[in-house]
Write an enzyme that holds these catalytic residues in place. Structure first.
Site, short mmCIF file in Angstrom:
data_model
loop_
_atom_site.label_atom_id
_atom_site.label_comp_id
_atom_site.label_asym_id
_atom_site.label_seq_id
_atom_site.Cartn_x
_atom_site.Cartn_y
_atom_site.Cartn_z
N ASP A 7 1.09 -1.35 0.30
CA ASP A 7 -0.07 0.20 0.40
C ASP A 7 1.04 0.90 -0.14
O ASP A 7 1.34 1.62 0.87
CB ASP A 7 -1.15 -0.35 1.69
CG ASP A 7 -1.69 1.41 1.60
OD1 ASP A 7 -1.87 2.17 0.18
OD2 ASP A 7 -2.42 1.70 1.78
N GLU A 67 -1.38 -1.91 -4.47
CA GLU A 67 -2.51 -1.06 -4.65
C GLU A 67 -2.61 -0.06 -5.69
O GLU A 67 -1.64 0.98 -5.83
CB GLU A 67 -3.31 -0.28 -3.22
CG GLU A 67 -4.36 0.25 -3.56
CD GLU A 67 -4.63 0.42 -2.07
OE1 GLU A 67 -5.76 -0.26 -1.61
OE2 GLU A 67 -5.17 2.22 -1.32
N ASP A 140 -2.25 0.87 7.42
CA ASP A 140 -1.43 0.97 6.02
C ASP A 140 -0.40 -0.32 5.72
O ASP A 140 -1.30 -0.98 5.23
CB ASP A 140 -0.27 1.87 6.30
CG ASP A 140 -0.63 3.69 6.49
OD1 ASP A 140 -0.98 3.95 5.33
OD2 ASP A 140 -0.36 4.44 7.36
#
Length: 169
Positions: A7, A67, A140
């Site tokens: 991420d 992501e 996160d």
């Protein structure tokens, strides 16, 4: 198969490594890469790049799932996150690893089964899928673990689809 989920972000980049053995997913490791807001952007990107390289070397994933950039109203933030994604993709490419990108909607659908799931729902499903006592923290890291789970689910679906198509032929 071992997957490194990422991420990306310039201040905090989350990562999570999820492995599948005998049809069961397990968490290998998760955490965050933090950079100092006092550093210039190039130095922060170098920190992220070197950390991701180190994770790849140490944890030996078979694939990297990242992501996809979700454009928000702050263009400056979107560009910075895009640059962080870029150095993560570069580290994976240099290690000759396949890279897969998933939108937040795809991650939510793969992990929860609902594309508009709330963050708490995603985190709880991550905990349940991986048989964890607690939700990975910070957010996160939990998001990165969800991205890795998403890839495992998508990969499994693709394998089933390929098998079915092969049987039809």
């Amino acid at each position: 198969m071992r997957v490194l989920g990422i991420d990306p972000g310039t201040a905090i980049t989350g990562y999570g490594v999820v492995e599948e053995r005998a049809g069961e997913l397990s968490l290998v490791e998760y955490g965050v890469i933090r950079t100092s807001p006092e550093e210039e952007l190039p130095a922060r990107l170098e920190t992220i790049y070197q950390a991701v390289q180190g994770l790849i070397t140490r944890l030996a994933p078979a694939a990297v799932a990242v992501e996809a950039l979700f454009f928000n109203t702050n263009v400056r933030t979107a560009f910075a996150v895009g640059q962080a994604r870029g150095v993560c993709l570069l580290a994976a490419a240099q290690a000759h690893l396949p890279v897969y990108e998933y939108t937040p909607l795809q991650v939510k659908q793969a992990v929860v089964g609902y594309g508009r799931a709330e963050k708490q729902q995603i985190q709880e499903m991550v905990r349940l899928i991986l048989h964890l006592e607690d939700i990975p923290r910070p957010d996160d890291a939990a998001d990165a673990v969800a991205v890795a789970i998403c890839h495992h689910h998508m990969w499994r679906m693709q394998a089933l689809t390929d098998t079915a198509l092969h049987e039809i032929e």
